[in-house]
Design a protein around this motif. Structure first.
Motif, short mmCIF file in Angstrom:
data_model
loop_
_atom_site.label_atom_id
_atom_site.label_comp_id
_atom_site.label_asym_id
_atom_site.label_seq_id
_atom_site.Cartn_x
_atom_site.Cartn_y
_atom_site.Cartn_z
N ASP A 252 0.76 -1.24 -0.12
CA ASP A 252 -0.08 0.09 0.14
C ASP A 252 0.78 1.10 0.07
N GLU A 253 2.27 1.21 0.14
CA GLU A 253 2.94 2.28 -0.21
C GLU A 253 2.93 3.02 -1.43
N ARG A 254 3.04 4.37 -1.59
CA ARG A 254 3.19 4.82 -2.98
C ARG A 254 4.68 4.92 -3.41
N VAL A 255 4.83 4.46 -4.33
CA VAL A 255 6.32 4.10 -4.79
C VAL A 255 6.48 4.68 -6.45
N TRP A 256 7.82 4.70 -6.73
CA TRP A 256 7.96 5.20 -8.02
C TRP A 256 8.74 4.19 -8.69
N VAL A 257 8.39 3.59 -10.01
CA VAL A 257 9.10 2.59 -10.82
C VAL A 257 9.96 3.46 -12.00
N SER A 258 11.02 3.02 -12.35
CA SER A 258 11.84 3.85 -13.30
C SER A 258 12.90 3.04 -13.90
N PHE A 259 13.31 3.22 -15.03
CA PHE A 259 14.03 2.30 -15.77
C PHE A 259 15.17 3.44 -16.89
#
Length: 381
Positions: free
Chosen positions: A364-371
């Motif tokens: 339930d955490e807000r996270v960022w995904v990136s590449f």
């Protein structure tokens, strides 16, 4: 020198224009009634190659192998072995042996009796049979089990007996139909490496049929990915994984995120793609000839994606925010499922390089995904 993955061995005759294929399937079609099992298929396999036919059930891989063994005849096309057309040659006259998934051992015979059976059928002298059986028992490390019968052996031992029997006649080609399917996971992994070592030691051409991607990726020099009787791609395991030829292959091999997109612009070997549904702008390296407005797919593997609580310094491309939805801990790595605002799930994988983690990510955490721009692949088919 850049390459996809590490080299298992310095063996790549398919890269030599002068190398002649050992096995050739030439425009082969096989039809059963109104069902086309193999559809106008052409394929080359080289001497001493460990080759895998990989695909889902019903894709035609076993039919292709059975035609090579002589148990089926092509409806059209030719199959050549070492330059010889195999049409009309019965199975017992072909320099090919097939090891079945069931192993098909004779329950009333001992281990050495099973191994010797085919040699006796060929009329080999007893002294030669004894020497060959001894050689095979040593090769598969079953000398102490020579007098046992199949029911007195473990699954892995029965598999090795079947293998010894198959190679005792020294065929030019050994065909293996789902050879490790009956083994448990740990034994299967051990046996994969044993098979690889054995193939190199014997100097034979091995062709394996499997639906197990990990099995094919581990053992084979090259893999043919099949679907509906056709070959979708033939390449080394690393090439199939890192440079799939199509959306189908990318999706079939391993875990992958595939995003629909539209090309906005292309410059200096880099494409800018809008994945509108995810609210994401993608910048990706590509050597493909793309045009603005073209519909494409962007494929990126979970291990190429970073996951962080903090927003990246430049989130204008290759970055999107979501909610941590699921976490799967596999010991060596952890896979995170991040749910974007439109409902799309993005998979990210992280190697567990340390035993303890401070303040680990949780549900339930807000996270960022990136590449990175070289993390994924732009696909047009």
């Amino acid at each position: 020198m850049e390459s996809f993955g590490s080299f298992r061995r310095k063996f790549a005759p398919w890269n030599d224009p002068a190398a002649k294929p050992y096995i050739t399937f030439e425009k082969v079609t096989k039809i059963f009634g109104d069902f086309t099992a193999v559809d106008d298929l052409s394929l080359d396999v080289f001497n001493r190659e460990f080759f895998a036919l990989l695909g889902a059930s019903g894709c035609g891989k076993t039919t292709l192998m059975r035609m090579l063994a002589g148990f089926e005849e092509p409806t059209s096309g030719r199959i050549l072995l070492d330059g010889q057309d195999l049409r009309g040659i019965p199975p017992y006259r072909r320099p090919v042996n097939m090891m079945f998934q069931s192993y098909a051992l004779f329950p009333h015979m001992t281990v050495e009796g099973n191994i010797a059976f085919g040699l006796k059928q060929d009329g080999m002298a007893k002294s030669e049979i004894d020497a060959r059986v001894g050689e095979m028992l040593k090769l598969v490390k079953l000398e102490k089990f020579a007098k046992r019968k199949p029911h007195q052996l473990s699954g892995g031992q029965r598999q090795r007996v079947a293998l010894a029997r198959a190679v005792a006649k020294r065929p030019k080609v050994l065909l293996l139909d789902e050879p490790l399917g009956a083994l448990d996971k740990k034994l299967r992994e051990e046996t994969q490496f044993e098979l690889m070592d054995l193939q190199v030691k014997l100097g034979l051409t091995f062709m394996v049929v499997t639906h197990d991607q990990e099995e094919a990726m581990t053992m084979a020099d090259r893999i043919a990915v099949m679907d509906h009787g056709r070959i979708m791609q033939v390449a080394t395991p690393a090439e199939v994984y890192e440079a799939p030829a199509s959306k189908f292959v990318a999706d079939f091999i391993g875990n992958v995120n595939i995003l629909d997109g539209t090309v906005e612009k292309v410059a200096n070997g880099e494409a800018e793609i809008t994945a509108a549904a995810q609210g994401l702008t993608i910048r990706a390296e590509t050597g493909k000839a793309l045009a603005p407005g073209q519909k494409v797919w962007f494929a990126v593997r979970p291990e190429k994606i970073r996951i962080n609580r903090e927003k990246p310094q430049d989130a204008s491309f290759n970055a999107v925010e979501g909610e941590l939805w699921d976490i799967a801990y596999f010991g060596d790595m952890t896979v995170f499922h991040v749910r974007l605002d439109n409902g799309t799930l993005i998979k990210a994988a992280s190697l567990n390089a340390v035993r303890k983690t401070e303040n680990p990510l949780t549900y339930d955490e807000r996270v960022w995904v990136s590449f990175d721009t070289d993390a994924g692949l732009v696909l047009t088919a």
